[in-house]
Design a protein around this motif. Structure first.
Motif, PDB file in Angstrom:
ATOM      1  N   LYS A 199       0.295   8.128 -25.082  1.00  0.00           N
ATOM      2  CA  LYS A 199      -1.968   8.421 -24.538  1.00  0.00           C
ATOM      3  C   LYS A 199      -1.904   6.710 -24.178  1.00  0.00           C
ATOM      4  N   GLU A 200      -1.576   6.085 -25.327  1.00  0.00           N
ATOM      5  CA  GLU A 200      -1.360   4.762 -24.991  1.00  0.00           C
ATOM      6  C   GLU A 200       0.061   4.422 -23.707  1.00  0.00           C
ATOM      7  N   LEU A 201       0.989   4.636 -23.726  1.00  0.00           N
ATOM      8  CA  LEU A 201       1.708   4.703 -22.376  1.00  0.00           C
ATOM      9  C   LEU A 201       1.114   5.197 -21.476  1.00  0.00           C
ATOM     10  N   ILE A 202       0.463   6.468 -21.057  1.00  0.00           N
ATOM     11  CA  ILE A 202      -0.201   6.660 -20.187  1.00  0.00           C
ATOM     12  C   ILE A 202      -1.050   5.556 -19.859  1.00  0.00           C
ATOM     13  N   ALA A 203      -2.223   4.812 -19.995  1.00  0.00           N
ATOM     14  CA  ALA A 203      -3.165   4.078 -20.512  1.00  0.00           C
ATOM     15  C   ALA A 203      -2.622   2.530 -19.688  1.00  0.00           C
ATOM     16  N   LYS A 204      -1.195   2.499 -19.825  1.00  0.00           N
ATOM     17  CA  LYS A 204      -0.717   1.225 -19.431  1.00  0.00           C
ATOM     18  C   LYS A 204      -0.830   1.595 -17.995  1.00  0.00           C
ATOM     19  N   ALA A 205       0.084   2.318 -18.241  1.00  0.00           N
ATOM     20  CA  ALA A 205       0.679   2.884 -16.778  1.00  0.00           C
ATOM     21  C   ALA A 205      -0.558   3.258 -15.785  1.00  0.00           C
ATOM     22  N   GLU A 206      -1.568   4.238 -15.765  1.00  0.00           N
ATOM     23  CA  GLU A 206      -2.965   4.138 -15.133  1.00  0.00           C
ATOM     24  C   GLU A 206      -3.383   2.307 -14.835  1.00  0.00           C
ATOM     25  N   SER A 207      -2.841   1.788 -15.860  1.00  0.00           N
ATOM     26  CA  SER A 207      -3.516   0.305 -15.357  1.00  0.00           C
ATOM     27  C   SER A 207      -2.500   0.116 -14.241  1.00  0.00           C
ATOM     28  N   CYS A 208      -1.740   0.012 -13.445  1.00  0.00           N
ATOM     29  CA  CYS A 208      -0.483  -0.243 -12.395  1.00  0.00           C
ATOM     30  C   CYS A 208      -0.637   0.826 -11.504  1.00  0.00           C
ATOM     31  N   ASN A 254      -5.916   1.173  -9.249  1.00  0.00           N
ATOM     32  CA  ASN A 254      -6.569   0.438 -10.528  1.00  0.00           C
ATOM     33  C   ASN A 254      -5.787  -1.094 -10.519  1.00  0.00           C
ATOM     34  N   SER A 255      -5.131  -1.708  -9.124  1.00  0.00           N
ATOM     35  CA  SER A 255      -4.742  -2.650  -9.835  1.00  0.00           C
ATOM     36  C   SER A 255      -5.104  -4.000  -8.360  1.00  0.00           C
ATOM     37  N   GLU A 256      -5.980  -4.020  -8.021  1.00  0.00           N
ATOM     38  CA  GLU A 256      -7.068  -4.556  -6.739  1.00  0.00           C
ATOM     39  C   GLU A 256      -7.383  -6.124  -7.068  1.00  0.00           C
ATOM     40  N   ALA A 257      -7.773  -5.827  -8.506  1.00  0.00           N
ATOM     41  CA  ALA A 257      -8.435  -7.145  -9.540  1.00  0.00           C
ATOM     42  C   ALA A 257      -6.834  -8.108  -9.597  1.00  0.00           C
ATOM     43  N   ARG A 313       0.104  -1.391   0.129  1.00  0.00           N
ATOM     44  CA  ARG A 313       0.282  -0.334   0.063  1.00  0.00           C
ATOM     45  C   ARG A 313       0.262   1.229  -0.135  1.00  0.00           C
ATOM     46  N   GLU A 314       1.874   1.040   0.072  1.00  0.00           N
ATOM     47  CA  GLU A 314       2.956   2.024   0.699  1.00  0.00           C
ATOM     48  C   GLU A 314       3.234   2.725  -1.077  1.00  0.00           C
ATOM     49  N   TYR A 315       3.109   2.219  -2.362  1.00  0.00           N
ATOM     50  CA  TYR A 315       3.846   2.280  -3.155  1.00  0.00           C
ATOM     51  C   TYR A 315       2.719   2.737  -4.352  1.00  0.00           C
ATOM     52  N   GLY A 316       3.000   3.117  -5.234  1.00  0.00           N
ATOM     53  CA  GLY A 316       2.096   3.861  -5.937  1.00  0.00           C
ATOM     54  C   GLY A 316       1.585   3.243  -7.459  1.00  0.00           C
ATOM     55  N   TYR A 317       2.834   2.659  -7.831  1.00  0.00           N
ATOM     56  CA  TYR A 317       2.235   1.198  -8.416  1.00  0.00           C
ATOM     57  C   TYR A 317       3.034   0.081  -7.941  1.00  0.00           C
ATOM     58  N   ILE A 318       1.988  -1.087  -8.386  1.00  0.00           N
ATOM     59  CA  ILE A 318       1.965  -2.597  -8.735  1.00  0.00           C
ATOM     60  C   ILE A 318       2.189  -3.346  -9.898  1.00  0.00           C
ATOM     61  N   LEU A 319       3.488  -3.969  -9.886  1.00  0.00           N
ATOM     62  CA  LEU A 319       3.597  -4.691 -11.121  1.00  0.00           C
ATOM     63  C   LEU A 319       3.471  -6.689 -10.434  1.00  0.00           C
ATOM     64  N   VAL A 320       3.399  -7.173 -11.647  1.00  0.00           N
ATOM     65  CA  VAL A 320       3.076  -8.313 -10.829  1.00  0.00           C
ATOM     66  C   VAL A 320       3.803  -9.646 -11.803  1.00  0.00           C
ATOM     67  N   ALA A 356      -7.117  -7.817   2.492  1.00  0.00           N
ATOM     68  CA  ALA A 356      -5.700  -7.460   1.043  1.00  0.00           C
ATOM     69  C   ALA A 356      -6.862  -6.869   0.087  1.00  0.00           C
ATOM     70  N   GLU A 357      -7.554  -5.538   0.174  1.00  0.00           N
ATOM     71  CA  GLU A 357      -7.944  -4.903   0.182  1.00  0.00           C
ATOM     72  C   GLU A 357      -7.098  -3.220  -0.624  1.00  0.00           C
ATOM     73  N   ALA A 358      -6.281  -3.282  -1.822  1.00  0.00           N
ATOM     74  CA  ALA A 358      -6.108  -2.198  -2.163  1.00  0.00           C
ATOM     75  C   ALA A 358      -6.661  -0.568  -1.646  1.00  0.00           C
ATOM     76  N   ALA A 359      -5.525  -0.364  -1.089  1.00  0.00           N
ATOM     77  CA  ALA A 359      -5.873   1.697  -0.615  1.00  0.00           C
ATOM     78  C   ALA A 359      -5.065   2.155  -1.931  1.00  0.00           C
ATOM     79  N   PRO A 360      -6.277   3.012  -1.838  1.00  0.00           N
ATOM     80  CA  PRO A 360      -5.937   4.451  -2.845  1.00  0.00           C
ATOM     81  C   PRO A 360      -4.480   5.235  -3.088  1.00  0.00           C
ATOM     82  N   VAL A 361      -3.915   5.848  -3.807  1.00  0.00           N
ATOM     83  CA  VAL A 361      -2.931   6.430  -3.452  1.00  0.00           C
ATOM     84  C   VAL A 361      -2.771   7.537  -4.187  1.00  0.00           C
TER      85      VAL A 361
END
Length: 230
Positions: A195-204, A208-211, A156-163, A225-230
């Protein structure tokens, strides 16, 4: 700042991402642990003695430092100064302790947390790495798995999450995050590709990564395990 449990493939991701995105300066951390395998001083790490590290701490030479598995790791302040002078973004490969220290001093720093897909996959990666280094110790692997769970609890301390389940996709996502953050600072014209790169980054973004991350959190037994907004 990029953080991940040991064995998550962070170094591979960072190296491949750097081949796609220019104008990045990579901070080589200092450590008191011994080199592994083919590691070379000044390439993967600056390998120094414990006494030397503690002297550098006393002199205030580190932007962040932490003790992990009995060894010190730290980022020298000079790395940030050098990147600033060169007009580059500085890439920090640091653990959650170090990231917390940097975040307190530089709250605008961009933070990315990399998750392994599951404990089983992480255990396999750790075992393969240990085998390549010539020694497989089950107790060490078990300790690193336990530590991975504790580190993942800090997501939750991080702005972006990657799997990191599909390497090429994770590399593209990391590169997209860097480019999108640069675009947000520059406030210039944005192309369709941008714009495509921004959309891809936003999905991370974490919010936006909860699911995507919920199965990973559940597999590691991370409660609430509930993703909190950052």
């Amino acid at each position: 700042m990029i953080s991940a449990p040991s064995g998550s493939g962070k170094s591979t991701l960072v190296n491949q991402m750097r081949s796609l995105v220019g104008n990045l300066d990579f901070s080589i951390s200092y450590t008191t642990r011994a080199p592994r395998g083919s590691e070379t001083d000044g390439r993967e790490y600056h390998f120094i003695s414990r006494d030397k590290f503690e002297d550098m701490v006393q002199e205030g030479e580190f932007l962040e430092h932490a003790e992990v598995f009995g060894n010190y790791y730290g980022t020298c302040r000079g790395s940030l100064a050098h990147a600033f002078t060169e007009g580059k973004d500085l890439l920090l490969d640091i653990d959650v302790q170090g990231a917390s220290q940097v975040r307190s001093r530089m709250p605008d720093a961009v933070s990315i947390f990399i998750m392994p897909p599951s404990p089983d996959i992480l255990a396999t990666r750790l075992r393969n790495r240990s085998r390549a280094e010539g020694s497989v110790q089950d107790e060490v692997i078990a300790r690193r798995l336990a530590n991975a769970r504790r580190e993942i609890e800090n997501y939750r301390e991080y702005g972006y999450i990657l799997v990191n389940d599909v390497l090429d996709r994770a590399v593209e996502e990391m590169a997209a995050i860097v480019v999108a953050e640069r675009l947000s600072r520059n406030h210039g014209a944005v192309s369709e590709e941008d714009k495509e790169l921004i959309a891809k980054a936003e999905s991370c973004r974490q919010r936006n990564s909860e699911a995507r991350i919920r199965p990973v959190l559940q597999a590691f037994g991370v409660v609430n395990a509930e993703a909190a907004p950052v």
